[in-house]
Motif scaffolding. Structure first.
Motif, PDB file in Angstrom:
ATOM      1  N   MET A   1       0.830  -1.202   0.000  1.00 28.52           N
ATOM      2  CA  MET A   1       0.000   0.000   0.000  1.00 28.52           C
ATOM      3  C   MET A   1       0.867   1.254   0.000  1.00 28.52           C
ATOM      4  O   MET A   1       1.902   1.299   0.673  1.00 28.52           O
ATOM      5  N   ASP A   2       0.438   2.284  -0.741  1.00 30.42           N
ATOM      6  CA  ASP A   2       1.162   3.544  -0.712  1.00 30.42           C
ATOM      7  C   ASP A   2       0.640   4.394   0.459  1.00 30.42           C
ATOM      8  O   ASP A   2      -0.230   3.981   1.224  1.00 30.42           O
ATOM      9  N   ASP A   3       1.198   5.596   0.587  1.00 29.70           N
ATOM     10  CA  ASP A   3       0.833   6.453   1.725  1.00 29.70           C
ATOM     11  C   ASP A   3      -0.652   6.806   1.714  1.00 29.70           C
ATOM     12  O   ASP A   3      -1.298   6.873   2.768  1.00 29.70           O
ATOM     13  N   ILE A   8      -6.072   6.311   4.204  1.00 26.73           N
ATOM     14  CA  ILE A   8      -7.505   6.026   4.108  1.00 26.73           C
ATOM     15  C   ILE A   8      -7.873   4.808   4.943  1.00 26.73           C
ATOM     16  O   ILE A   8      -8.837   4.825   5.716  1.00 26.73           O
ATOM     17  N   VAL A   9      -7.094   3.727   4.780  1.00 27.78           N
ATOM     18  CA  VAL A   9      -7.415   2.486   5.496  1.00 27.78           C
ATOM     19  C   VAL A   9      -7.324   2.698   7.004  1.00 27.78           C
ATOM     20  O   VAL A   9      -8.178   2.215   7.770  1.00 27.78           O
ATOM     21  N   GLY A  10      -6.320   3.432   7.464  1.00 28.55           N
ATOM     22  CA  GLY A  10      -6.223   3.723   8.886  1.00 28.55           C
ATOM     23  C   GLY A  10      -7.426   4.498   9.386  1.00 28.55           C
ATOM     24  O   GLY A  10      -7.970   4.209  10.473  1.00 28.55           O
ATOM     25  N   GLU A 126      -5.253  -0.713  -3.606  1.00 37.05           N
ATOM     26  CA  GLU A 126      -5.274  -2.122  -3.190  1.00 37.05           C
ATOM     27  C   GLU A 126      -6.584  -2.372  -2.442  1.00 37.05           C
ATOM     28  O   GLU A 126      -6.613  -2.571  -1.227  1.00 37.05           O
ATOM     29  N   ARG A 127      -7.646  -2.395  -3.211  1.00 36.99           N
ATOM     30  CA  ARG A 127      -8.988  -2.408  -2.632  1.00 36.99           C
ATOM     31  C   ARG A 127      -9.245  -3.651  -1.786  1.00 36.99           C
ATOM     32  O   ARG A 127      -9.850  -3.578  -0.723  1.00 36.99           O
ATOM     33  N   GLY A 128      -8.801  -4.823  -2.267  1.00 35.05           N
ATOM     34  CA  GLY A 128      -9.047  -6.054  -1.528  1.00 35.05           C
ATOM     35  C   GLY A 128      -8.446  -6.026  -0.141  1.00 35.05           C
ATOM     36  O   GLY A 128      -9.098  -6.382   0.843  1.00 35.05           O
ATOM     37  N   ARG A 129      -7.194  -5.588  -0.053  1.00 37.04           N
ATOM     38  CA  ARG A 129      -6.559  -5.496   1.266  1.00 37.04           C
ATOM     39  C   ARG A 129      -7.253  -4.453   2.120  1.00 37.04           C
ATOM     40  O   ARG A 129      -7.388  -4.615   3.338  1.00 37.04           O
ATOM     41  N   ASP A 182      -6.196  11.435  -0.739  1.00 37.98           N
ATOM     42  CA  ASP A 182      -6.992  11.683  -1.938  1.00 37.98           C
ATOM     43  C   ASP A 182      -8.136  10.676  -1.952  1.00 37.98           C
ATOM     44  O   ASP A 182      -7.905   9.480  -2.163  1.00 37.98           O
ATOM     45  N   PRO A 183      -9.384  11.101  -1.763  1.00 33.29           N
ATOM     46  CA  PRO A 183     -10.495  10.155  -1.658  1.00 33.29           C
ATOM     47  C   PRO A 183     -10.915   9.527  -2.981  1.00 33.29           C
ATOM     48  O   PRO A 183     -11.749   8.618  -2.991  1.00 33.29           O
ATOM     49  N   THR A 184     -10.344   9.984  -4.102  1.00 30.54           N
ATOM     50  CA  THR A 184     -10.700   9.427  -5.411  1.00 30.54           C
ATOM     51  C   THR A 184      -9.478   8.917  -6.156  1.00 30.54           C
ATOM     52  O   THR A 184      -9.503   8.779  -7.378  1.00 30.54           O
ATOM     53  N   ALA A 185      -8.411   8.594  -5.430  1.00 32.68           N
ATOM     54  CA  ALA A 185      -7.151   8.206  -6.075  1.00 32.68           C
ATOM     55  C   ALA A 185      -7.263   6.932  -6.894  1.00 32.68           C
ATOM     56  O   ALA A 185      -6.504   6.727  -7.844  1.00 32.68           O
TER      57      ALA A 185
END
Length: 414
Positions: A1-3, A8-10, A126-129, A182-185
């Motif tokens: 995963m990038d920054d 976002i995931v955090g 990396e949507r699945g993760r 970025d919410p639409t990256a």
């Protein structure tokens, strides 16, 4: 995963964990309210139904608000609203005040799932993760909410405990508005740069709903609604029921390292820790359910799990009355199977919905599971007040049995 993915995931992991922490802290607090307000299980069941019902009903309008104002704003508003509602809960002077505070929590919490899932879908490459970590965080909240609440009740009055629980959400709301991402990256990466238009009028909303509700999806909707009735019905009053069964099995237990006359010893309730352990076992159930979606058709898996839940409900009281080991075994099996349903449910919804309507279909799913399912708290509370514990579990068995019959109809239709 990038920054960007990690940010976002955090953010959504914190949000998801907080939602379920509050959701599952309520049944623990209800054991206190039954004595504090000298009320009945039926009355508190109605109060819980109001909050849990709004939690589900608000998912559809919550999804429309997300498309209008963005996920970051809505998740932060959700966190702030949940924190403020628990501050209001700490000031409640009776069942009416509790009901109002739970209603405020339900409205605020209903925003989270459409907002969080949209943010992962559009912003995480990396949507699945991202979905995997998001689900794990939710399970931490499901198991940790009752445990944290029980621990706080050892040291504090329930009003102080509710106020303390409000603090993390309020802090997370402030941090959420400041964190950078970025919410639409991932939109162009995952969707070819295309975004789906949403209904802008009641007529378009109705038309989209009619397209979604094929016979297959309608059957899925009914199945998950019955599962929601079982889920909410059994979890809302289980801490109090476990307390009765534990007292019958082993008597009044207090750890030896507590002074018997201390306030901590007076507040210690072993059933609350058994309840938290039951929910922790559900993490393993989630893993099994996920693996089963790769091994069998998910709708057939629903038949298996609903059949198991029916058998568990019918065996729960005899097993619990057989002694401590019987209570522990049947409780842990319940927790395992109850949460093994969730991955199979989500996979079934995906199977019977169009990809371009997937978000819309999950909105209706939360309406069924958390909205219609919230009636389970009122039904179970009323049964517990005017009938017997055995009758209560027969009612639960009827929910899962009916859901299983509709699942059979779904598979047969296929």
């Amino acid at each position: 995963m990038d920054d960007n993915d990690r940010s976002i995931v955090g953010f959504v992991m914190v949000g998801h964990a907080m939602v379920h922490t509050y959701e599952l802290s309520i049944p623990i607090l209800m054991t206190i309210w039954l004595l504090e307000f000298s009320t009945t299980a039926a009355m508190l069941g109605v109060a819980a139904t109001v909050g849990y019902g709004l939690f589900g009903i608000g998912a559809l309008p919550g999804g429309l608000l997300v498309d209008r104002f963005g996920s970051r704003t809505l998740i932060s508003a959700c966190l702030a609203g949940m924190g403020l509602s628990f501050l209001a809960l700490s000031l409640a002077s009776g069942v009416v005040g509790v009901t109002i505070a739970l209603a405020l929590w339900g409205i605020a919490a209903s925003i989270y799932h459409p907002a969080g899932l949209t943010l992962i879908s559009n912003g995480v490459e990396e949507r699945g993760r991202g979905f995997a970590y998001h689900g794990m965080a939710g399970n931490v909240g499901i198991a940790g909410g009752p445990l944290l609440t029980a621990v706080l009740l050892l040291a504090f009055d329930w009003r102080v405990a509710a106020a303390i629980l409000a603090v993390p959400a309020l802090l997370a709301a402030v941090i959420g508005m400041r964190i950078q991402f970025d919410p639409t990256a991932a939109v162009e990466v995952t969707d070819g740069g295309r975004t789906r238009e949403i209904p802008t009028s009641l007529a378009e909303f109705g038309s989209e709903t009619r397209r979604l509700f094929t016979l297959g999806f309608l059957l899925v909707f009914v199945v998950v609604a019955f599962n929601g009735l079982y889920y909410r019905g059994v979890l809302t009053f289980l801490p109090d029921l476990l307390g009765d069964f534990l007292t019958a099995a082993v008597g009044d237990v207090r750890p030896g390292f507590f002074d018997p006359d201390s306030p901590v010893a007076a507040e210690f309730d072993l059933s609350q820790y058994l309840y938290a352990a039951l929910l922790s076992v559900g993490i393993g159930g989630q893993y099994l359910g996920g693996r089963l979606t790769d091994a069998i058709e998910p709708d057939r898996g629903l038949i298996i799990m609903l059949s198991l839940l029916t058998v568990i409900a019918l065996l729960f009281v005899p097993a619990a009355q057989a002694g401590l080991w019987g209570l522990l075994v049947i409780s842990f099996i319940l927790g395992f199977v109850l949460f093994a349903m969730q991955p199979l449910t989500q996979a079934t919804i995906a199977k019977y919905s169009r990809p371009e309507s997937r978000g819309f279909s999950f909105g209706y799913t939360y309406l069924a599971i958390f909205g219609i399912g919230a009636l389970g708290a009122a039904i179970v509370g009323t049964t517990l007040t005017y009938a017997s514990v055995s009758a209560l579990f027969v009612v639960l068995a009827s929910f899962s049995a009916l859901g299983g019959l509709f699942a059979v109809a779904l598979v047969t239709r296929s």
